[in-house]
Design a protein around this motif. Structure first.
Motif, PDB file in Angstrom:
ATOM      1  N   LEU A  45      44.039  48.700  52.476  1.00 24.95           N
ATOM      2  CA  LEU A  45      43.445  47.364  52.523  1.00 24.95           C
ATOM      3  C   LEU A  45      43.202  46.930  53.970  1.00 24.95           C
ATOM      4  O   LEU A  45      42.145  46.377  54.295  1.00 24.95           O
ATOM      5  N   GLU A 104      51.748  39.664  53.787  1.00 23.11           N
ATOM      6  CA  GLU A 104      52.208  38.436  53.138  1.00 23.11           C
ATOM      7  C   GLU A 104      51.820  38.405  51.662  1.00 23.11           C
ATOM      8  O   GLU A 104      52.525  37.816  50.844  1.00 23.11           O
ATOM      9  N   SER A 105      50.722  39.064  51.341  1.00 24.24           N
ATOM     10  CA  SER A 105      50.286  39.026  49.939  1.00 24.24           C
ATOM     11  C   SER A 105      50.695  40.274  49.164  1.00 24.24           C
ATOM     12  O   SER A 105      49.994  40.699  48.252  1.00 24.24           O
ATOM     13  N   GLN A 121      48.227  40.227  43.685  1.00 23.28           N
ATOM     14  CA  GLN A 121      48.106  38.876  44.260  1.00 23.28           C
ATOM     15  C   GLN A 121      47.158  38.805  45.460  1.00 23.28           C
ATOM     16  O   GLN A 121      46.526  37.774  45.689  1.00 23.28           O
ATOM     17  N   HIS A 122      47.042  39.902  46.213  1.00 19.28           N
ATOM     18  CA  HIS A 122      46.156  39.838  47.388  1.00 19.28           C
ATOM     19  C   HIS A 122      44.715  39.535  46.985  1.00 19.28           C
ATOM     20  O   HIS A 122      43.966  38.946  47.747  1.00 19.28           O
ATOM     21  N   PHE A 136      44.764  35.740  46.798  1.00 18.69           N
ATOM     22  CA  PHE A 136      45.264  35.046  47.984  1.00 18.69           C
ATOM     23  C   PHE A 136      44.420  35.339  49.230  1.00 18.69           C
ATOM     24  O   PHE A 136      44.171  34.449  50.030  1.00 18.69           O
ATOM     25  N   ILE A 137      43.994  36.593  49.395  1.00 19.67           N
ATOM     26  CA  ILE A 137      43.192  36.895  50.597  1.00 19.67           C
ATOM     27  C   ILE A 137      41.855  37.575  50.260  1.00 19.67           C
ATOM     28  O   ILE A 137      41.062  37.838  51.148  1.00 19.67           O
ATOM     29  N   ALA A 167      40.328  41.799  51.348  1.00 19.75           N
ATOM     30  CA  ALA A 167      40.713  40.861  52.414  1.00 19.75           C
ATOM     31  C   ALA A 167      39.490  40.101  52.921  1.00 19.75           C
ATOM     32  O   ALA A 167      39.469  39.622  54.053  1.00 19.75           O
ATOM     33  N   GLY A 217      38.463  37.308  51.937  1.00 16.83           N
ATOM     34  CA  GLY A 217      38.684  35.860  51.942  1.00 16.83           C
ATOM     35  C   GLY A 217      39.317  35.368  53.228  1.00 16.83           C
ATOM     36  O   GLY A 217      39.522  34.172  53.406  1.00 16.83           O
ATOM     37  N   MET A 228      50.179  29.495  51.976  1.00 17.87           N
ATOM     38  CA  MET A 228      50.804  30.627  52.655  1.00 17.87           C
ATOM     39  C   MET A 228      50.809  30.458  54.186  1.00 17.87           C
ATOM     40  O   MET A 228      50.081  29.669  54.734  1.00 17.87           O
TER      41      MET A 228
END
Lengths: 135, 406
Positions: free
Chosen positions: A31, A90-91, B61-62, B65-66, B70, B72, B373
């Motif tokens: 990621l 964090e995620s 969750q990512h 959340f992001i 990623a 976002g 967060m």
């Protein structure tokens, strides 16, 4: 000579170690790599390249470089990359405890003071390093 | 070309309310909308669970959340949708291409989404005071009945307290306020203990009226304190305009046409012709209506009206209250540990009315901070990320963000 993907993988591991003191899962590395490749500019200025090179050769300097840049140049490329790794970690459920609010102990005020002192020291060292590299 | 009775452009708060009023009056209504949608991808992903459980257990969750890749994550602090979470990103989709706005000192937030800016609205429902309404020349009784009607439709939770005259004024139809989190309870108790002195200075504090249910209402569930408000509307406890538009679609006298970007209108005798472009195919369609209701936001409606009258030179003044976020720390609440059941929206209203006139009031909303967060605040600290995180983990439970408008 490592190719770009391998370079980013190595960088992801170093950044995760700096942030959480452990190796990230392959999914997190993937990621991170994807996000960096898609989001960040391909052409970096000289100062950013020097800082990235130094942090890659000496990962132990990451904290100081990060702290110095936080004051001198918060938008630096290294900071952006640390930020992406921060968000990735964090995620993830495995590391959630390291990012959720912490319940204080009786001595928490000493802990906070300690963190503040460490951050200040890192900033001083980091600012010196960044100034030298950017000179 | 058939003639439509009422044509509403836009599906945001105003469009949804206007359309509901007309549909309930029995007239035929057509709504044209670009209608950018999340395509349901997040609804399936986000479990009906609280924020802390999700953080500890959910592997995917990512994605919300992001962002899946990623995508976002936004390094900039301002600009269109910089603060919008991935499940709400469709709120600003296509705005850069269809309604670009370039300014050196102003950043606009407009939407072409299904539900408009209501997709990410913070649910605050402040009423204007009687004096404000009088001052701008509106009819006080009409406004009061409109407030009551809207409150009955969308469900507002509120309290009668010291700040009521600035928040809900004379509103009668409301549900009880929701439970405040620990931090706000403490601040409110401190305010109450110093009530007399603060009141003399024109400072009052009270609950913020929110379009958020504390009791079940018309198929919508009461708020479950999951603190996932920036990501999910699964129980529909928060009113969003698309909830109303979804309900309207069941009425025979309502038609919703999406992917239509309205570019101009022309008055022709007793009718209005409206030109719209299908944003996917590029096909241009002309609609004829008896009445046109522009509900495309202040900027969108102004842009559309000027273009329709071929006026490309007028400069419109833009009146806008300055709005500032002020981070505040409540030291007693630092290091208290995360709260599992928590309200994620603004909880307290702080009003400063020095001359007690109710016309020059400065207002502020107080928010807690948890579910956005650490990644959204960490960059603001002048520390390295690792130390910044260690500090924030203690600070965050004592952190209150004050959104102040003067």
């Amino acid at each position: 000579m490592l190719n770009e993907r391998e370079e980013l993988k190595k960088q992801a591991i170093a950044l995760a170690h700096y942030l959480i003191k452990s190796r990230p899962k392959p999914d997190s590395i993937k990621l991170y790599t994807k996000a960096v490749r898609s989001k960040l500019p391909k052409h970096l200025d000289k100062a950013d390249l020097k800082i990235l090179k130094l942090s890659s050769r000496h990962p132990s300097l990451l904290a100081s470089l990060d702290a110095g840049l936080a004051i001198l140049r918060p938008d630096a490329e290294l900071r952006r990359r640390i930020y992406i790794m921060f968000a990735v970690l964090e995620s993830t459920p495995e590391h959630s405890d390291r990012f959720l609010s912490k319940k204080r102990s009786r001595l928490y005020i000493f802990r906070i003071t300690g963190i503040g002192c460490r951050a200040s020291m890192r900033s001083l060292v980091g600012m010196f390093l960044v100034k030298v590299l950017e000179a | 070309m058939k003639t439509i009775d009422y044509l509403v452009v836009g599906s945001g708060c105003s469009g949804a309310m206007a359309a509901q009023t007309l549909v309930e009056a029995g007239v035929k209504v057509t709504m044209l909308d670009v209608g950018e949608h999340s395509k349901g991808e997040f609804e399936k992903l986000i479990p009906d669970s609280d924020f802390l459980s999700i953080r500890k257990n959910e592997l995917d969750q990512h994605k919300y959340f992001i962002g899946k890749d990623a995508d976002g994550l936004d390094w900039s602090d301002i600009g269109k949708g910089a603060q919008v979470t991935p499940p709400r990103k469709h709120m600003v989709r296509s705005t850069d291409t269809l309604i670009p706005l370039v300014s050196k000192n102003f950043s606009s937030l407009e939407s072409l989404g299904y539900g408009g800016l209501g997709i990410g609205w913070g649910l605050q429902c402040w009423e204007y005071s009687d004096k404000d309404i009088q001052k701008v020349g509106l009819n006080q009784e009409d406004m009061q009945s409109a407030y009551e009607l809207v409150s009955r439709r969308i469900g507002i939770s509120a309290s009668k307290d010291k700040a009521s005259k600035y928040t809900i004024n004379n509103l009668q139809a409301y549900q009880p306020s929701l439970r405040m989190d620990r931090n706000h309870q403490y601040i409110y108790s401190k305010y109450k203990s110093r009530l007399n002195g603060l009141e003399k200075k024109g400072i009052v504090m009270g609950r913020i009226p929110l379009a958020l249910l504390s009791k079940d209402m018309k198929g919508r569930k009461k708020y479950a304190y999951r603190d996932m408000d920036f990501y999910s509307d699964s129980d529909k406890s928060a009113w969003r305009p698309w909830i109303t538009v979804n309900n309207l679609k069941r009425h025979k006298n309502f038609e919703y046409i999406n992917r239509q970007f309205v570019t101009r209108f022309t008055e022709k005798g007793n009718t209005v012709e409206v030109t719209a472009t299908n944003i996917d195919s590029g096909d241009i369609t002309t609609f004829r209506c008896k009445k046109l209701i522009l509900a495309t936001g202040a900027l969108g409606s102004a842009r559309l009206a000027l273009r329709s009258f071929n006026d490309y030179s007028s400069r419109l003044p833009l009146l806008c209250n300055p709005y500032t976020y002020i981070p505040c720390i409540q030291p007693r609440m630092m290091g208290k540990g995360a709260e599992a059941k928590k309200l994620g929206f603004a909880q307290l209203a702080l009003c400063l009315d020095e001359d007690q006139s109710q016309t020059n009031t400065s207002v502020a909303s107080l928010y807690g901070y948890q579910s956005l967060m650490l990644l959204r605040t960490i960059r603001q600290l002048p520390f390295d990320f690792a130390d910044g995180r260690d500090l924030l983990r203690y600070l965050i439970t004592g952190l209150v963000i004050m959104g102040a408008s003067c």
